[in-house]
Every structure is written in structure tokens, then in C-alpha cells.
Design a protein around this motif. Structure first.
Motif, PDB file in Angstrom:
ATOM      1  N   ASP A   7       0.822  -1.212   0.000  1.00  0.00           N
ATOM      2  CA  ASP A   7       0.000   0.000   0.000  1.00  0.00           C
ATOM      3  C   ASP A   7       0.855   1.260   0.000  1.00  0.00           C
ATOM      4  OD1 ASP A   7      -2.388  -1.448  -0.041  1.00  0.00           O
ATOM      5  OD2 ASP A   7      -2.446  -1.577   2.151  1.00  0.00           O
ATOM      6  N   LYS A   8       1.899   1.258   0.806  1.00  0.00           N
ATOM      7  CA  LYS A   8       2.803   2.409   0.846  1.00  0.00           C
ATOM      8  C   LYS A   8       3.526   2.577  -0.488  1.00  0.00           C
ATOM      9  CE  LYS A   8       6.587   4.396   3.516  1.00  0.00           C
ATOM     10  NZ  LYS A   8       7.481   4.199   4.673  1.00  0.00           N
ATOM     11  N   ALA A   9       3.967   1.459  -1.070  1.00  0.00           N
ATOM     12  CA  ALA A   9       4.649   1.518  -2.365  1.00  0.00           C
ATOM     13  C   ALA A   9       3.718   2.069  -3.440  1.00  0.00           C
ATOM     14  CB  ALA A   9       5.160   0.138  -2.754  1.00  0.00           C
ATOM     15  N   ARG A  10       2.468   1.594  -3.457  1.00  0.00           N
ATOM     16  CA  ARG A  10       1.497   2.101  -4.433  1.00  0.00           C
ATOM     17  C   ARG A  10       1.282   3.606  -4.264  1.00  0.00           C
ATOM     18  NH1 ARG A  10      -1.988  -2.991  -3.806  1.00  0.00           N
ATOM     19  NH2 ARG A  10      -1.691  -3.992  -5.816  1.00  0.00           N
ATOM     20  N   ALA A  11       1.180   4.052  -3.037  1.00  0.00           N
ATOM     21  CA  ALA A  11       0.982   5.485  -2.776  1.00  0.00           C
ATOM     22  C   ALA A  11       2.168   6.293  -3.283  1.00  0.00           C
ATOM     23  CB  ALA A  11       0.763   5.716  -1.283  1.00  0.00           C
ATOM     24  N   GLN A  12       3.368   5.782  -3.083  1.00  0.00           N
ATOM     25  CA  GLN A  12       4.562   6.503  -3.548  1.00  0.00           C
ATOM     26  C   GLN A  12       4.658   6.501  -5.069  1.00  0.00           C
ATOM     27  OE1 GLN A  12       7.597   4.466  -1.282  1.00  0.00           O
ATOM     28  NE2 GLN A  12       7.470   5.951   0.385  1.00  0.00           N
ATOM     29  N   VAL A  13       4.279   5.392  -5.685  1.00  0.00           N
ATOM     30  CA  VAL A  13       4.277   5.316  -7.151  1.00  0.00           C
ATOM     31  C   VAL A  13       3.264   6.306  -7.713  1.00  0.00           C
ATOM     32  CG1 VAL A  13       3.734   3.832  -9.124  1.00  0.00           C
ATOM     33  CG2 VAL A  13       5.142   2.959  -7.256  1.00  0.00           C
ATOM     34  N   ALA A  20       2.625   2.384 -12.505  1.00  0.00           N
ATOM     35  CA  ALA A  20       3.071   1.105 -11.966  1.00  0.00           C
ATOM     36  C   ALA A  20       4.560   1.152 -11.662  1.00  0.00           C
ATOM     37  CB  ALA A  20       2.790  -0.015 -12.960  1.00  0.00           C
ATOM     38  N   LEU A  21       4.979   0.193 -10.858  1.00  0.00           N
ATOM     39  CA  LEU A  21       6.388   0.002 -10.540  1.00  0.00           C
ATOM     40  C   LEU A  21       6.795  -1.348 -11.106  1.00  0.00           C
ATOM     41  CD1 LEU A  21       8.967   0.782  -8.924  1.00  0.00           C
ATOM     42  CD2 LEU A  21       7.940  -0.401  -6.972  1.00  0.00           C
ATOM     43  N   LEU A  22       7.836  -1.374 -11.919  1.00  0.00           N
ATOM     44  CA  LEU A  22       8.364  -2.614 -12.473  1.00  0.00           C
ATOM     45  C   LEU A  22       9.627  -2.969 -11.705  1.00  0.00           C
ATOM     46  CD1 LEU A  22       8.231  -4.860 -14.600  1.00  0.00           C
ATOM     47  CD2 LEU A  22       9.654  -3.415 -16.061  1.00  0.00           C
ATOM     48  N   ILE A  23       9.637  -4.151 -11.124  1.00  0.00           N
ATOM     49  CA  ILE A  23      10.755  -4.599 -10.292  1.00  0.00           C
ATOM     50  C   ILE A  23      11.497  -5.686 -11.051  1.00  0.00           C
ATOM     51  CG2 ILE A  23      11.373  -5.650  -8.092  1.00  0.00           C
ATOM     52  CD1 ILE A  23       8.544  -4.494  -7.153  1.00  0.00           C
ATOM     53  N   ALA A  24      12.802  -5.477 -11.283  1.00  0.00           N
ATOM     54  CA  ALA A  24      13.553  -6.422 -12.104  1.00  0.00           C
ATOM     55  C   ALA A  24      14.791  -6.995 -11.422  1.00  0.00           C
ATOM     56  CB  ALA A  24      13.964  -5.760 -13.422  1.00  0.00           C
ATOM     57  N   LEU A  25      15.434  -6.249 -10.545  1.00  0.00           N
ATOM     58  CA  LEU A  25      16.639  -6.759  -9.893  1.00  0.00           C
ATOM     59  C   LEU A  25      16.281  -7.886  -8.934  1.00  0.00           C
ATOM     60  CD1 LEU A  25      18.485  -3.432  -9.060  1.00  0.00           C
ATOM     61  CD2 LEU A  25      19.041  -5.060 -10.862  1.00  0.00           C
ATOM     62  N   PRO A  26      17.028  -8.980  -8.936  1.00  0.00           N
ATOM     63  CA  PRO A  26      16.686 -10.135  -8.086  1.00  0.00           C
ATOM     64  C   PRO A  26      16.508  -9.794  -6.608  1.00  0.00           C
ATOM     65  CG  PRO A  26      18.392 -10.743  -9.640  1.00  0.00           C
ATOM     66  CD  PRO A  26      18.205  -9.252  -9.772  1.00  0.00           C
ATOM     67  N   GLU A  27      17.391  -8.943  -6.062  1.00  0.00           N
ATOM     68  CA  GLU A  27      17.271  -8.612  -4.640  1.00  0.00           C
ATOM     69  C   GLU A  27      16.025  -7.765  -4.363  1.00  0.00           C
ATOM     70  OE1 GLU A  27      20.482  -5.931  -6.471  1.00  0.00           O
ATOM     71  OE2 GLU A  27      19.921  -8.027  -6.571  1.00  0.00           O
ATOM     72  N   ASN A  28      15.657  -6.906  -5.301  1.00  0.00           N
ATOM     73  CA  ASN A  28      14.438  -6.119  -5.143  1.00  0.00           C
ATOM     74  C   ASN A  28      13.198  -6.998  -5.301  1.00  0.00           C
ATOM     75  OD1 ASN A  28      16.045  -3.889  -4.783  1.00  0.00           O
ATOM     76  ND2 ASN A  28      15.812  -3.163  -6.873  1.00  0.00           N
ATOM     77  N   TRP A  52      10.383 -10.762 -13.133  1.00  0.00           N
ATOM     78  CA  TRP A  52       9.937  -9.388 -12.902  1.00  0.00           C
ATOM     79  C   TRP A  52       8.678  -9.412 -12.056  1.00  0.00           C
ATOM     80  CZ3 TRP A  52      11.282 -11.509 -17.501  1.00  0.00           C
ATOM     81  CH2 TRP A  52      12.394 -10.968 -18.152  1.00  0.00           C
ATOM     82  N   ALA A  53       8.469  -8.335 -11.317  1.00  0.00           N
ATOM     83  CA  ALA A  53       7.208  -8.128 -10.613  1.00  0.00           C
ATOM     84  C   ALA A  53       6.671  -6.777 -11.068  1.00  0.00           C
ATOM     85  CB  ALA A  53       7.412  -8.142  -9.109  1.00  0.00           C
ATOM     86  N   LEU A  54       5.382  -6.706 -11.272  1.00  0.00           N
ATOM     87  CA  LEU A  54       4.726  -5.467 -11.676  1.00  0.00           C
ATOM     88  C   LEU A  54       3.749  -5.088 -10.583  1.00  0.00           C
ATOM     89  CD1 LEU A  54       4.334  -3.326 -13.897  1.00  0.00           C
ATOM     90  CD2 LEU A  54       2.459  -4.741 -14.755  1.00  0.00           C
ATOM     91  N   LEU A  55       3.899  -3.887 -10.068  1.00  0.00           N
ATOM     92  CA  LEU A  55       3.016  -3.380  -9.028  1.00  0.00           C
ATOM     93  C   LEU A  55       2.230  -2.197  -9.579  1.00  0.00           C
ATOM     94  CD1 LEU A  55       2.026  -3.381  -6.107  1.00  0.00           C
ATOM     95  CD2 LEU A  55       3.974  -1.931  -5.538  1.00  0.00           C
ATOM     96  N   PRO A  61      -0.986  -6.928  -8.136  1.00  0.00           N
ATOM     97  CA  PRO A  61       0.371  -7.134  -8.641  1.00  0.00           C
ATOM     98  C   PRO A  61       0.474  -8.430  -9.439  1.00  0.00           C
ATOM     99  CG  PRO A  61       0.270  -7.583  -6.287  1.00  0.00           C
ATOM    100  CD  PRO A  61      -1.076  -7.070  -6.687  1.00  0.00           C
ATOM    101  N   ALA A  62       1.507  -8.513 -10.256  1.00  0.00           N
ATOM    102  CA  ALA A  62       1.746  -9.687 -11.089  1.00  0.00           C
ATOM    103  C   ALA A  62       3.246  -9.973 -11.112  1.00  0.00           C
ATOM    104  CB  ALA A  62       1.239  -9.445 -12.503  1.00  0.00           C
ATOM    105  N   MET A  63       3.572 -11.230 -11.413  1.00  0.00           N
ATOM    106  CA  MET A  63       4.976 -11.625 -11.533  1.00  0.00           C
ATOM    107  C   MET A  63       5.178 -12.464 -12.782  1.00  0.00           C
ATOM    108  SD  MET A  63       6.001 -12.885  -7.692  1.00  0.00           S
ATOM    109  CE  MET A  63       7.636 -13.389  -8.149  1.00  0.00           C
ATOM    110  N   ILE A  64       6.372 -12.355 -13.340  1.00  0.00           N
ATOM    111  CA  ILE A  64       6.811 -13.249 -14.409  1.00  0.00           C
ATOM    112  C   ILE A  64       8.085 -13.902 -13.899  1.00  0.00           C
ATOM    113  CG2 ILE A  64       7.704 -13.389 -16.754  1.00  0.00           C
ATOM    114  CD1 ILE A  64       5.998 -10.918 -17.410  1.00  0.00           C
ATOM    115  N   VAL A  65       8.078 -15.231 -13.875  1.00  0.00           N
ATOM    116  CA  VAL A  65       9.223 -15.998 -13.375  1.00  0.00           C
ATOM    117  C   VAL A  65       9.465 -17.180 -14.305  1.00  0.00           C
ATOM    118  CG1 VAL A  65       8.833 -15.365 -10.950  1.00  0.00           C
ATOM    119  CG2 VAL A  65       7.783 -17.421 -11.864  1.00  0.00           C
ATOM    120  N   PRO A  66      10.632 -17.825 -14.202  1.00  0.00           N
ATOM    121  CA  PRO A  66      10.842 -19.044 -14.981  1.00  0.00           C
ATOM    122  C   PRO A  66       9.734 -20.067 -14.672  1.00  0.00           C
ATOM    123  CG  PRO A  66      12.915 -18.293 -14.074  1.00  0.00           C
ATOM    124  CD  PRO A  66      11.835 -17.446 -13.462  1.00  0.00           C
TER     125      PRO A  66
END
Length: 83
Positions: A7-13, A20-28, A52-55, A61-66
């Protein structure tokens, strides 16, 4: 379990004027979803991002993984849309 407050991340985005926020780095990805993708981490180090994760601000949210990590990603993240 994810460490990021969605919720906080969505508010900041939204405050940044983004849809949306696209998350690609493994640690993120691990921080945001609670899923530490082993394959994604190995492939990223080789220069081939693989998860990747899409917020989106206004939808789930959604994710794409192997393919062989889909069930683990769903279980760890609680995301319904994991492809």
C-alpha cells in the motif's frame, strides 16, 4: 513473505505520477514479493534478467518468473497472477 508494504509503495508510485512500478533486480524482487528466485539471480548475473514483478497502482500485482518457479512464487508472494 514480502518485506515491502504494498500500500505504501502504491501510494509513492502514484505520488510520483506513475501508473506502476516494475521490479527487475533479483534482490528487489525478493524484497517486494518474498520470493528469492534462484534462477533469476543466476541468469541476472549472466546479463539475462529472468523474473519481474509489476506493481500497478490500481490493480493487483503480477509476476513473471521461470516456468518451474511459478508455484513457489505464488506461494511465497501471495500474488494470484504469476506467469
Amino acid at each position: 513473505m514480502a518485506s515491502m508494504d504494498l500500500d505504501k509503495a502504491r501510494a509513492q508510485v502514484a505520488a510520483a505520477g506513475l501508473d506502476a512500478l516494475l521490479i527487475a533486480l533479483p534482490e528487489n524482487l525478493a524484497y517486494a514479493t518474498g520470493f528469492p528466485s534462484l534462477l533469476s539471480n543466476m541468469w541476472y548475473e549472466a546479463g539475462l534478467p529472468a523474473a519481474w514483478a509489476l506493481l500497478p497502482v490500481k490493480s493487483d500485482p503480477a509476476m513473471i518468473v521461470p516456468e518451474n518457479e511459478v508455484r513457489g512464487a505464488q506461494a511465497a508472494s501471495g500474488y494470484h497472477d504469476v506467469r
